[in-house]
Design a protein around this motif. Sequence first.
Motif, PDB file in Angstrom:
ATOM      1  N   LEU A   5       0.832  -1.205   0.000  1.00 24.56           N
ATOM      2  CA  LEU A   5       0.000   0.000   0.000  1.00 24.56           C
ATOM      3  C   LEU A   5       0.867   1.255   0.000  1.00 24.56           C
ATOM      4  O   LEU A   5       0.584   2.222  -0.717  1.00 24.56           O
ATOM      5  N   GLY A   6       1.925   1.235   0.799  1.00 24.50           N
ATOM      6  CA  GLY A   6       2.829   2.388   0.856  1.00 24.50           C
ATOM      7  C   GLY A   6       3.494   2.661  -0.480  1.00 24.50           C
ATOM      8  O   GLY A   6       3.646   3.821  -0.889  1.00 24.50           O
ATOM      9  N   MET A   7       3.873   1.619  -1.185  1.00 24.65           N
ATOM     10  CA  MET A   7       4.506   1.791  -2.494  1.00 24.65           C
ATOM     11  C   MET A   7       3.525   2.379  -3.509  1.00 24.65           C
ATOM     12  O   MET A   7       3.895   3.218  -4.329  1.00 24.65           O
ATOM     13  N   VAL A   8       2.273   1.944  -3.430  1.00 23.79           N
ATOM     14  CA  VAL A   8       1.246   2.499  -4.324  1.00 23.79           C
ATOM     15  C   VAL A   8       1.010   3.976  -4.010  1.00 23.79           C
ATOM     16  O   VAL A   8       0.900   4.812  -4.923  1.00 23.79           O
ATOM     17  N   ILE A   9       0.950   4.307  -2.717  1.00 27.58           N
ATOM     18  CA  ILE A   9       0.744   5.699  -2.307  1.00 27.58           C
ATOM     19  C   ILE A   9       1.883   6.581  -2.796  1.00 27.58           C
ATOM     20  O   ILE A   9       1.664   7.728  -3.216  1.00 27.58           O
ATOM     21  N   LEU A  10       3.116   6.054  -2.758  1.00 24.85           N
ATOM     22  CA  LEU A  10       4.269   6.832  -3.224  1.00 24.85           C
ATOM     23  C   LEU A  10       4.112   7.248  -4.681  1.00 24.85           C
ATOM     24  O   LEU A  10       4.535   8.337  -5.070  1.00 24.85           O
ATOM     25  N   VAL A  11       3.536   6.379  -5.488  1.00 21.69           N
ATOM     26  CA  VAL A  11       3.332   6.703  -6.909  1.00 21.69           C
ATOM     27  C   VAL A  11       2.427   7.927  -7.048  1.00 21.69           C
ATOM     28  O   VAL A  11       2.690   8.825  -7.850  1.00 21.69           O
TER      29      VAL A  11
END
Length: 205
Positions: A167-173
């Motif tokens: 989820l954090g990686m998706v939010i970073l995008v």
Amino acid sequence: MSVLPLVFTSGWASGINAYAVVLLLGVFGATGLADEVPESLQRTDVLVVAGLLFLCEAVADKIPYVDSAWDTVHTVVRPVAGAVVAALLAGTSGSLPELAAGAVGGSTALMSHLVKAGTRMAVNTSPEPFSNVGVSVAEDLGVAGVITLAVFHPVAAAVVAGSLLLLGMVILVFLASRIRRFLRRRAQRREERSLAGAGRHRPHG
């Protein structure tokens, strides 16, 4: 029983707050609530140092721009801590080679650290300081909750940690534009300080 879920979870949590991981695991081991915690993490001197550093991080992590500077310093510290804790956990259980555990813990810690650091850069583009405090408190509670869950239900905790990492990686995008804005601001501040310093040291004619 395999210690891999606990290794993965401790790695994820170390990338966010390595001192909290050492402190929590040490306390759980010292009080007899967790048998998998190595004795080296239960030592009084280790717990005291981890507690003091946790307090320092708890303060620095809630101050805009100071939190990003702190993250920069810990780009090496957190992955190394994640690898060391993972190797110690594997050495105690004997179910996973220490080198493999260190690789899992260290790489997972690095990924979660990058997510944390990137998120903080985006948050620092906000003019008010309250978002930093809110995000920091959420991170602290998340680490405490997931590590506690890992002690009693390691597989469930690993699923939660993996989901949060993804989820954090998706939010970073989605926060990429804010992160670029933060980096531009920081570069501009450095340039202004450099020009100001050059002006002070310029000889008077």
